[in-house]
Scaffold this motif. Structure first.
Motif, PDB file in Angstrom:
ATOM      1  N   PRO A  24       0.857  -1.182   0.000  1.00 51.75           N
ATOM      2  CA  PRO A  24       0.000   0.000   0.000  1.00 51.75           C
ATOM      3  C   PRO A  24       0.892   1.230   0.000  1.00 51.75           C
ATOM      4  O   PRO A  24       1.979   1.201   0.564  1.00 51.75           O
ATOM      5  N   ASN A  25       0.443   2.282  -0.643  1.00 52.29           N
ATOM      6  CA  ASN A  25       1.361   3.386  -0.813  1.00 52.29           C
ATOM      7  C   ASN A  25       0.635   4.712  -0.922  1.00 52.29           C
ATOM      8  O   ASN A  25      -0.577   4.778  -0.947  1.00 52.29           O
ATOM      9  N   CYS A  26       1.436   5.765  -1.018  1.00 51.54           N
ATOM     10  CA  CYS A  26       0.897   7.100  -1.219  1.00 51.54           C
ATOM     11  C   CYS A  26       0.232   7.153  -2.593  1.00 51.54           C
ATOM     12  O   CYS A  26       0.356   6.210  -3.369  1.00 51.54           O
ATOM     13  N   PRO A  27      -0.447   8.243  -2.911  1.00 53.75           N
ATOM     14  CA  PRO A  27      -1.009   8.329  -4.255  1.00 53.75           C
ATOM     15  C   PRO A  27       0.064   8.025  -5.311  1.00 53.75           C
ATOM     16  O   PRO A  27       1.207   8.436  -5.193  1.00 53.75           O
ATOM     17  N   ILE A  28      -0.327   7.297  -6.318  1.00 52.97           N
ATOM     18  CA  ILE A  28       0.597   6.769  -7.313  1.00 52.97           C
ATOM     19  C   ILE A  28       1.427   7.862  -7.975  1.00 52.97           C
ATOM     20  O   ILE A  28       2.562   7.626  -8.347  1.00 52.97           O
ATOM     21  N   ARG A  29       0.924   9.079  -8.084  1.00 54.21           N
ATOM     22  CA  ARG A  29       1.682  10.140  -8.756  1.00 54.21           C
ATOM     23  C   ARG A  29       3.027  10.375  -8.078  1.00 54.21           C
ATOM     24  O   ARG A  29       4.014  10.670  -8.737  1.00 54.21           O
ATOM     25  N   CYS A  30       3.098  10.226  -6.757  1.00 51.75           N
ATOM     26  CA  CYS A  30       4.349  10.432  -6.022  1.00 51.75           C
ATOM     27  C   CYS A  30       5.367   9.358  -6.402  1.00 51.75           C
ATOM     28  O   CYS A  30       6.518   9.650  -6.697  1.00 51.75           O
ATOM     29  N   ASP A  31       4.912   8.104  -6.364  1.00 46.63           N
ATOM     30  CA  ASP A  31       5.803   6.999  -6.666  1.00 46.63           C
ATOM     31  C   ASP A  31       6.254   7.027  -8.118  1.00 46.63           C
ATOM     32  O   ASP A  31       7.392   6.725  -8.429  1.00 46.63           O
ATOM     33  N   ARG A  32       5.341   7.378  -8.994  1.00 46.04           N
ATOM     34  CA  ARG A  32       5.661   7.397 -10.426  1.00 46.04           C
ATOM     35  C   ARG A  32       6.805   8.374 -10.687  1.00 46.04           C
ATOM     36  O   ARG A  32       7.765   8.039 -11.360  1.00 46.04           O
ATOM     37  N   ARG A  86      10.206   6.325 -11.421  1.00 48.81           N
ATOM     38  CA  ARG A  86      10.447   6.304 -12.859  1.00 48.81           C
ATOM     39  C   ARG A  86      11.473   7.360 -13.252  1.00 48.81           C
ATOM     40  O   ARG A  86      12.500   7.071 -13.812  1.00 48.81           O
ATOM     41  N   ARG A  87      11.158   8.600 -12.961  1.00 52.90           N
ATOM     42  CA  ARG A  87      11.997   9.705 -13.431  1.00 52.90           C
ATOM     43  C   ARG A  87      13.308   9.792 -12.663  1.00 52.90           C
ATOM     44  O   ARG A  87      14.375   9.920 -13.248  1.00 52.90           O
ATOM     45  N   ASP A  88      13.233   9.719 -11.339  1.00 49.83           N
ATOM     46  CA  ASP A  88      14.418   9.986 -10.535  1.00 49.83           C
ATOM     47  C   ASP A  88      15.282   8.756 -10.316  1.00 49.83           C
ATOM     48  O   ASP A  88      16.502   8.838 -10.388  1.00 49.83           O
TER      49      ASP A  88
END
Length: 132
Positions: free
Chosen positions: A15-23, A27-29
């Protein structure tokens, strides 16, 4: 980054924070490839990341409900296989504005891991070894 590996044997979910944070962070960083993603599938958002060179993938799921509070012992640990790999990912993270943080658990410092906080305060550990 090389093309995404065919990772189909094992997966883990968290379970995690809203997916936008993880993405953005993963992905990018960090540079992990996205294998799949979805929004509001029966009330769940999710994203699947490939782990290059490994027969595994990682699935992060968010149910839109209450997000647990970060704790220094709740960590996403990425075993990167060497100091050079940790340095490459750390440099990319620092270049994108992230700063290393101290580990509450001395194990990580003793074993030369580097920790970063994600945008919601959860810890990502970059470990310079892999389990065989």
């Amino acid at each position: 980054m090389a093309s995404s590996p065919r990772c189909r044997r094992r997966a883990f979910r968290t379970p995690n924070c809203p997916i936008r944070c993880d993405r953005a962070l993963l992905r990018r960083d960090v540079g992990l490839p996205i294998l799949a993603q979805w929004r509001n599938h029966d009330g769940y958002d999710g994203i699947v990341f490939g782990l290059p060179g490994a027969p595994v993938h990682m699935e992060l799921v968010h149910d839109g409900g209450r997000i647990p509070h970060p704790n220094p012992e709740n960590q996403l640990v990425l075993y990167l296989g060497g100091a050079e790999a940790v340095e490459a990912v750390s440099s990319r993270l620092v270049g994108r504005g992230h700063r290393p943080v101290l580990a509450a658990n001395p194990y990580w410092n003793t074993n030369h891991a580097v920790l970063f906080e994600d945008p919601d305060g959860w810890l990502v550990v970059l470990a310079p070894w892999v389990f065989e």
